[in-house]
Design an enzyme around this catalytic site. Structure first.
Site, PDB file in Angstrom:
ATOM      1  N   ARG A 105       0.844  -1.194   0.000  1.00 19.30           N
ATOM      2  CA  ARG A 105       0.000   0.000   0.000  1.00 19.30           C
ATOM      3  C   ARG A 105       0.876   1.239   0.000  1.00 19.30           C
ATOM      4  NH1 ARG A 105      -3.063  -1.680   5.359  1.00 19.30           N
ATOM      5  NH2 ARG A 105      -4.109  -3.569   4.666  1.00 19.30           N
ATOM      6  N   HIS A 155       2.612  -3.178   5.291  1.00 19.55           N
ATOM      7  CA  HIS A 155       2.060  -3.093   3.927  1.00 19.55           C
ATOM      8  C   HIS A 155       2.732  -1.966   3.139  1.00 19.55           C
ATOM      9  CE1 HIS A 155      -1.259  -5.998   4.091  1.00 19.55           C
ATOM     10  NE2 HIS A 155      -1.471  -5.612   5.343  1.00 19.55           N
ATOM     11  N   ASP A 159      -2.424  -9.718   3.143  1.00 21.16           N
ATOM     12  CA  ASP A 159      -3.651 -10.118   3.831  1.00 21.16           C
ATOM     13  C   ASP A 159      -4.261 -11.274   3.038  1.00 21.16           C
ATOM     14  OD1 ASP A 159      -3.250  -8.120   5.639  1.00 21.16           O
ATOM     15  OD2 ASP A 159      -4.717  -6.737   4.770  1.00 21.16           O
ATOM     16  N   TYR A 212      -8.210 -11.169  16.583  1.00 27.30           N
ATOM     17  CA  TYR A 212      -7.492  -9.890  16.677  1.00 27.30           C
ATOM     18  C   TYR A 212      -8.391  -8.844  16.010  1.00 27.30           C
ATOM     19  CZ  TYR A 212      -3.697  -6.490  16.420  1.00 27.30           C
ATOM     20  OH  TYR A 212      -2.938  -5.367  16.573  1.00 27.30           O
ATOM     21  N   HIS A 221      -9.522  -8.448  12.139  1.00 27.24           N
ATOM     22  CA  HIS A 221      -8.871  -9.528  11.382  1.00 27.24           C
ATOM     23  C   HIS A 221      -9.676 -10.830  11.401  1.00 27.24           C
ATOM     24  CE1 HIS A 221      -5.584  -6.696  11.402  1.00 27.24           C
ATOM     25  NE2 HIS A 221      -4.921  -7.457  10.556  1.00 27.24           N
ATOM     26  N   ASP A 240     -11.797 -11.648   9.064  1.00 32.72           N
ATOM     27  CA  ASP A 240     -12.081 -12.131   7.702  1.00 32.72           C
ATOM     28  C   ASP A 240     -10.828 -12.330   6.853  1.00 32.72           C
ATOM     29  OD1 ASP A 240     -11.389  -9.492   7.453  1.00 32.72           O
ATOM     30  OD2 ASP A 240     -13.072  -8.951   6.148  1.00 32.72           O
ATOM     31  N   HIS A 241      -9.665 -12.227   7.475  1.00 33.55           N
ATOM     32  CA  HIS A 241      -8.420 -12.489   6.738  1.00 33.55           C
ATOM     33  C   HIS A 241      -7.289 -12.742   7.730  1.00 33.55           C
ATOM     34  CE1 HIS A 241      -7.808  -8.180   7.656  1.00 33.55           C
ATOM     35  NE2 HIS A 241      -6.510  -8.424   7.539  1.00 33.55           N
ATOM     36  N   HIS A 275      -3.397 -11.624   8.325  1.00 28.83           N
ATOM     37  CA  HIS A 275      -2.295 -10.738   7.931  1.00 28.83           C
ATOM     38  C   HIS A 275      -0.962 -11.424   8.272  1.00 28.83           C
ATOM     39  CE1 HIS A 275       0.128  -6.891   7.931  1.00 28.83           C
ATOM     40  NE2 HIS A 275       0.839  -7.636   8.781  1.00 28.83           N
TER      41      HIS A 275
HETATM   42 ZN    ZN Z   1      -2.568  -6.573   6.769  1.00 33.60          ZN
END
Ligand code: ZN
Length: 258
Positions: free
Chosen positions: A173, A189, A196, A224, A227, A229-230, A232
């Site tokens: 990002r 990121h 992710d 966490y 988090h 739905d994914h 990291h």
């Molecule tokens: Zn992340």
């Protein structure tokens, strides 16, 4: 080929071809020419150099539990152990020496653009839809190199999860993109060090648990905040100049990862 036969073959070639061609033929031990990188010698413990570093990038996902493989160009016990795990994972002879069979497998796994087979630059580049590697705190080249390192770890993680697709929701990002998605101001990121992940074949907890021994020093998953739905994963430890601080950070309470 036995030595005598080999000598005879070389002599026969010497007679059959012009001198310039012979010099090339005899000097080049590597038959393979890879679009990304070709190793020119067998590597084992004690070797150092840029070719060791290139190897380390490819096997960094085969670290020990809660450990990393340092990308330092020095073939030590840590690198040998990672090579052994790589060899075991792909059904090769397990000897911790990177020779023709290990390199052949790496060549098979790497695309001409240096990304591993199952991941691509477009999956990891600017997460807010603009594409590219600029706008972060590092140069675009450095960011892209970090993303390649991230992808080789993802390839190892994918292999460990049964060679089923892993999906990257967000990779690099830019600062603007990170602000837009409310990312942490020091987010990995921003450096190309993070991904992710989601999966359709493994639970998020399986992904998070497996990542603990695939070279990721930071893992955040179910339980966490933000988090669920994914998962990291990132590589803050090996990219941190001061390895004594901020080394490992794991939290996925719903998966029993504290
Ligand atoms: Zn992340």
């Amino acid at each position: 080929m036995r030595l005598n036969t080999l000598k005879r073959a070389v002599v026969a070639l010497a007679l059959a071809l012009p001198g310039a061609a012979i010099a090339t033929l005899v000097a080049a031990p590597a038959a393979h020419a890879d679009g990304c990188y070709t190793w020119q010698r067998t590597l084992a413990q004690g070797r150092t150099g840029a070719d060791v570093r290139q190897l380390q990038i490819r096997v960094a996902g085969w670290a020990d539990y809660r450990d990393i493989v340092r990308i330092d160009g020095i073939y030590g016990p840590e690198t040998a152990a990672a090579v052994k795990r790589f060899q075991a994972a792909y059904g090769l002879r397990v000897d911790g020496i990177a020779g023709p069979q290990t390199f052949a497998k790496i060549y098979q796994l790497q695309d001409d653009d240096c990304t591993p087979k199952h991941f691509s630059y477009t999956e990891l580049d600017n997460g807010c839809g603009k594409g590219g590697w600029s706008g972060g705190p590092l140069s675009p080249n450095a960011t892209r190199e970090n993303a390649v390192r991230t992808m080789w770890k993802l390839e190892a993680l994918r292999r460990s999860l049964g060679d089923k697709p892993l999906y990257v929701n967000s990779g690099f990002r830019s600062i603007a993109c990170n602000n837009q998605v409310d990312g942490a101001s020091d987010s990995q990121h921003l450096y190309g060090n993070a991904a992710d992940l989601t999966s359709r074949s493994s639970s998020l907890c399986q992904v998070a648990r497996t990542a603990r021994s695939r070279g990721f020093s930071s893992i955040y998953g179910p339980g966490y905040p933000d988090h669920s739905d994914h998962v990291h994963v990132d590589s803050r430890r090996e990219n941190n100049a001061d390895r004594s601080s901020n080394t490992t950070s794991w939290s996925a309470p719903n998966c029993g990862i504290g």
